[in-house]
Design a protein around this motif. Structure first.
Motif, mmCIF file in Angstrom:
data_model
loop_
_atom_site.group_PDB
_atom_site.id
_atom_site.type_symbol
_atom_site.label_atom_id
_atom_site.label_comp_id
_atom_site.label_asym_id
_atom_site.label_seq_id
_atom_site.Cartn_x
_atom_site.Cartn_y
_atom_site.Cartn_z
ATOM 1 N N VAL A 143 34.209 31.321 56.301
ATOM 2 C CA VAL A 143 33.982 30.338 55.255
ATOM 3 C C VAL A 143 35.190 29.433 55.076
ATOM 4 O O VAL A 143 35.056 28.219 54.925
ATOM 5 C CB VAL A 143 33.624 31.033 53.921
ATOM 6 N N GLY A 144 36.373 30.011 55.109
ATOM 7 C CA GLY A 144 37.579 29.227 54.923
ATOM 8 C C GLY A 144 37.720 28.126 55.965
ATOM 9 O O GLY A 144 37.992 26.977 55.631
ATOM 10 N N GLN A 145 37.509 28.472 57.208
ATOM 11 C CA GLN A 145 37.634 27.460 58.270
ATOM 12 C C GLN A 145 36.538 26.411 58.163
ATOM 13 O O GLN A 145 36.778 25.219 58.380
ATOM 14 C CB GLN A 145 37.626 28.112 59.652
ATOM 15 N N THR A 146 35.334 26.830 57.811
ATOM 16 C CA THR A 146 34.235 25.880 57.651
ATOM 17 C C THR A 146 34.538 24.884 56.525
ATOM 18 O O THR A 146 34.354 23.675 56.693
ATOM 19 C CB THR A 146 32.916 26.625 57.356
ATOM 20 N N ARG A 170 38.192 30.004 46.355
ATOM 21 C CA ARG A 170 38.331 31.450 46.144
ATOM 22 C C ARG A 170 38.262 31.799 44.660
ATOM 23 O O ARG A 170 37.885 32.910 44.300
ATOM 24 C CB ARG A 170 39.652 31.938 46.734
ATOM 25 N N ALA A 171 38.646 30.860 43.801
ATOM 26 C CA ALA A 171 38.642 31.095 42.355
ATOM 27 C C ALA A 171 37.252 30.946 41.733
ATOM 28 O O ALA A 171 37.052 31.320 40.580
ATOM 29 C CB ALA A 171 39.622 30.132 41.668
ATOM 30 N N LYS A 172 36.299 30.434 42.493
ATOM 31 C CA LYS A 172 34.946 30.230 41.972
ATOM 32 C C LYS A 172 34.121 31.490 42.209
ATOM 33 O O LYS A 172 33.983 31.938 43.359
ATOM 34 C CB LYS A 172 34.278 29.033 42.650
ATOM 35 N N PRO A 173 33.562 32.068 41.153
ATOM 36 C CA PRO A 173 32.807 33.323 41.308
ATOM 37 C C PRO A 173 31.696 33.249 42.358
ATOM 38 O O PRO A 173 31.468 34.215 43.084
ATOM 39 C CB PRO A 173 32.216 33.561 39.912
ATOM 40 N N VAL A 225 33.135 34.055 45.952
ATOM 41 C CA VAL A 225 33.881 35.281 46.231
ATOM 42 C C VAL A 225 33.226 36.106 47.333
ATOM 43 O O VAL A 225 33.886 36.509 48.298
ATOM 44 C CB VAL A 225 34.070 36.127 44.948
ATOM 45 N N SER A 226 31.935 36.357 47.227
ATOM 46 C CA SER A 226 31.271 37.193 48.229
ATOM 47 C C SER A 226 31.256 36.520 49.602
ATOM 48 O O SER A 226 31.318 37.203 50.630
ATOM 49 C CB SER A 226 29.848 37.541 47.796
ATOM 50 N N LEU A 227 31.193 35.213 49.635
ATOM 51 C CA LEU A 227 31.220 34.511 50.923
ATOM 52 C C LEU A 227 32.566 34.692 51.619
ATOM 53 O O LEU A 227 32.627 34.900 52.830
ATOM 54 C CB LEU A 227 30.921 33.024 50.730
ATOM 55 N N PHE A 228 33.654 34.616 50.853
ATOM 56 C CA PHE A 228 34.975 34.820 51.439
ATOM 57 C C PHE A 228 35.174 36.274 51.881
ATOM 58 O O PHE A 228 35.941 36.529 52.803
ATOM 59 C CB PHE A 228 36.077 34.418 50.443
ATOM 60 N N GLN A 229 34.480 37.202 51.244
ATOM 61 C CA GLN A 229 34.640 38.615 51.585
ATOM 62 C C GLN A 229 33.807 39.031 52.791
ATOM 63 O O GLN A 229 34.038 40.084 53.366
ATOM 64 C CB GLN A 229 34.267 39.486 50.376
#
Length: 156
Positions: free
Chosen positions: A62-65, A46-49, A52-56
């Motif tokens: 994305v998190g589960q993957t 989440r801290a990697k620029p 960010v858009s993938l998590f949003q």
């Protein structure tokens, strides 16, 4: 030899102590992944620029993957915990440890734990334990050309 197993169960049993410890010294413990590590692990991304858009994106999980890949039985990962304050510093591991004679090293640290020499302490711990138990003494690493700190670490 343990390396002929189809899955990592026998290797993990041999490498991780009953309490989940892989290796430790006076500063750090490398231990098995716990479900409670999930948010700390995902926060690294989440801290990697570029993430960010993938998590949003609500259409992507994305998190589960990422978590599923992290706990994949074909990858040997251990979380890095600083003993002095029980801080999650990141993780290190071995990719393709079931199929390769020289598994690939990996390490990722949370931003606030970078550039503190943690990698030069924990990667030798990871390699020594693996070599002592499994008998493999060769490892490889792949580092991006623009990642100078990791290049320096891998030269050590």
């Amino acid at each position: 030899m343990i390396m002929n197993q189809k899955d990592g169960t026998a290797i993990r049993t041999a490498l991780f102590a009953e309490n989940g410890t892989y290796a430790e010294n006076e500063l750090y413990v490398l231990r098995a992944i716990k479900e409670s590590d999930k948010e700390d692990y995902l926060n690294i991304y989440r801290a990697k620029p570029e993430w960010v858009s993938l998590f949003q994106n609500p259409l992507l999980d994305v998190g589960q993957t990422l978590w599923d890949e992290f706990v994949n039985p074909n990858v040997l990962n251990a979380v890095i915990i600083r003993k002095s304050d029980d801080t999650f510093c990141g993780y290190c591991g071995l990719q393709e440890f079931l199929t390769e004679e020289a598994p690939e090293l990996s390490i990722t640290l949370v931003p606030e734990c970078r550039q503190q020499g943690i990698g030069s302490v924990v990667l030798p711990m990871l390699m020594k334990r693996y070599a002592d138990v499994i008998g493999v003494h060769q490892f490889i690493s792949k580092v991006s050309p623009d990642n100078l700190p990791s290049q320096k670490l891998m030269r050590k």
